[in-house]
Enzyme design. Sequence first.
Site, mmCIF file in Angstrom:
data_model
loop_
_atom_site.group_PDB
_atom_site.id
_atom_site.type_symbol
_atom_site.label_atom_id
_atom_site.label_comp_id
_atom_site.label_asym_id
_atom_site.label_seq_id
_atom_site.Cartn_x
_atom_site.Cartn_y
_atom_site.Cartn_z
ATOM 1 N N ARG A 82 2.951 -4.152 7.288
ATOM 2 C CA ARG A 82 4.278 -4.608 6.688
ATOM 3 C C ARG A 82 5.284 -4.521 7.851
ATOM 4 O O ARG A 82 5.336 -3.742 8.581
ATOM 5 C CB ARG A 82 4.754 -3.515 5.580
ATOM 6 C CG ARG A 82 3.498 -3.819 4.337
ATOM 7 C CD ARG A 82 4.103 -3.014 3.293
ATOM 8 N NE ARG A 82 3.212 -3.206 2.018
ATOM 9 C CZ ARG A 82 3.031 -3.975 1.059
ATOM 10 N NH1 ARG A 82 4.082 -5.101 1.203
ATOM 11 N NH2 ARG A 82 2.087 -3.871 0.035
ATOM 12 N N HIS A 118 2.766 -9.329 -5.010
ATOM 13 C CA HIS A 118 3.696 -9.878 -5.999
ATOM 14 C C HIS A 118 3.660 -11.541 -6.003
ATOM 15 O O HIS A 118 3.661 -11.839 -7.069
ATOM 16 C CB HIS A 118 5.227 -9.397 -5.404
ATOM 17 C CG HIS A 118 5.930 -8.146 -5.735
ATOM 18 N ND1 HIS A 118 5.105 -6.953 -5.460
ATOM 19 C CD2 HIS A 118 6.885 -7.762 -6.456
ATOM 20 C CE1 HIS A 118 5.703 -6.068 -5.814
ATOM 21 N NE2 HIS A 118 6.687 -6.421 -6.686
ATOM 22 N N ARG A 171 10.448 -11.322 -1.106
ATOM 23 C CA ARG A 171 9.682 -10.006 -0.470
ATOM 24 C C ARG A 171 9.748 -10.430 1.177
ATOM 25 O O ARG A 171 9.666 -9.348 1.784
ATOM 26 C CB ARG A 171 8.177 -10.543 -0.699
ATOM 27 C CG ARG A 171 7.898 -10.701 -2.328
ATOM 28 C CD ARG A 171 8.169 -9.340 -3.032
ATOM 29 N NE ARG A 171 7.333 -8.251 -2.656
ATOM 30 C CZ ARG A 171 7.532 -7.122 -2.795
ATOM 31 N NH1 ARG A 171 8.547 -6.844 -3.557
ATOM 32 N NH2 ARG A 171 6.657 -6.131 -2.533
ATOM 33 N N HIS A 177 6.923 -7.952 3.427
ATOM 34 C CA HIS A 177 6.191 -9.080 3.751
ATOM 35 C C HIS A 177 6.434 -9.873 4.955
ATOM 36 O O HIS A 177 7.522 -10.135 5.110
ATOM 37 C CB HIS A 177 5.452 -9.785 2.560
ATOM 38 C CG HIS A 177 4.772 -9.115 1.535
ATOM 39 N ND1 HIS A 177 3.519 -8.624 1.975
ATOM 40 C CD2 HIS A 177 5.055 -8.739 0.257
ATOM 41 C CE1 HIS A 177 3.113 -8.020 0.827
ATOM 42 N NE2 HIS A 177 3.957 -7.721 -0.063
#
Length: 358
Positions: A82, A118, A171, A177
């Site tokens: 990440r 997500h 995101r 991300h």
Amino acid sequence: STGMDLLHSNGVLIIQHLQRDYRAYQDFLNFMSHVGDPRNIFSIYFPLWFQLNQVVGTKMIWVAVIGDWFNLIFKWILFGHRPYWWVQETMIYPNQSSPCLEQFPITCETGPGSPSGHAMGSSCVWYVMVTAALSYTVRWKDKSAVTLHRLTWSFLWSIFWIIQISVCISRVFIATHFPHQVVLGVFAGILVAEAFEHTPAIQTASLRMYIKTNLFLFIFALGFYLSLKLLDIDLLWSVPKAKKWCANPDWINIDTTPFAGLVRNLGALFGLGLGINSEMFITSCKGKNSCKISFRILCIAASLATLQLYNFVKIPTHTEYLFYILSFCKSAAMPLTVVALVPYCVHSLMRTTEKKLN
């Protein structure tokens, strides 16, 4: 690898650009990140659709659960970093001048980053909803109706892609991300949803089938985890990284760990199976009241209101195993409430009212 480092560094540039030039849209992007939260499937989308169309509602839970399970397995295989921790540990920046990425309360996800859960959850559930809505218009035969179907098709798919792009940007904006991870998540979710368009057996699945599916998903995931652990590969490698590099320790939530998502989804699938195969469901949703618009509206309103109360139920996090058990029970209670408990109560109330009027 050099190629992956290049992909990550380019992703960091995109994140910096978003955080610098789209600051005015911060509240909207944070909201869209919440819109893409897979937990909304069980608390908002499912109660709405199940009372309108039980076939679509049932498919939605299956798609969400199987999609999230594949997401977990892919994350364990791909070992995706990440952004908010990668920039702190990579060696590609000279003189340790790592870029500064802003973090938010929803940034510090603890699982691996690829593919985005997500993005995958949002795309699969919205794909189910759009195809379900279009299935009503595709049967129209006259010329004007065909034109209306085409306009509806264009409108709904435009809405679909606007939502997916917004979730993906959100995101990336919060630095949880990289861009390639959200793109992978969107298309993986579409593939899972499309697969269930051709799986009618889930509509007639018995409670035994639900239990067998749950056991398979759990045993496979646990076996995969333990097998790699024997090879000295820690699939929970991302958790200490998240705890180390998160800007605020209070933003770390056990609910975002890989096994927490697995337990939550298995609970939801079990609750759906228990509800659909219960006498309360057969009595209420298969009875004469089930065709009444008033019955469905009351069920939707009561289901949404009741499920919001579950948000006030805080599961203790001091003991991890107790958290998983209680999380499973809470997740199972939600579809059970929508499928059996609320419709049965509404059915009983309407029957009592009819008797008084007669």
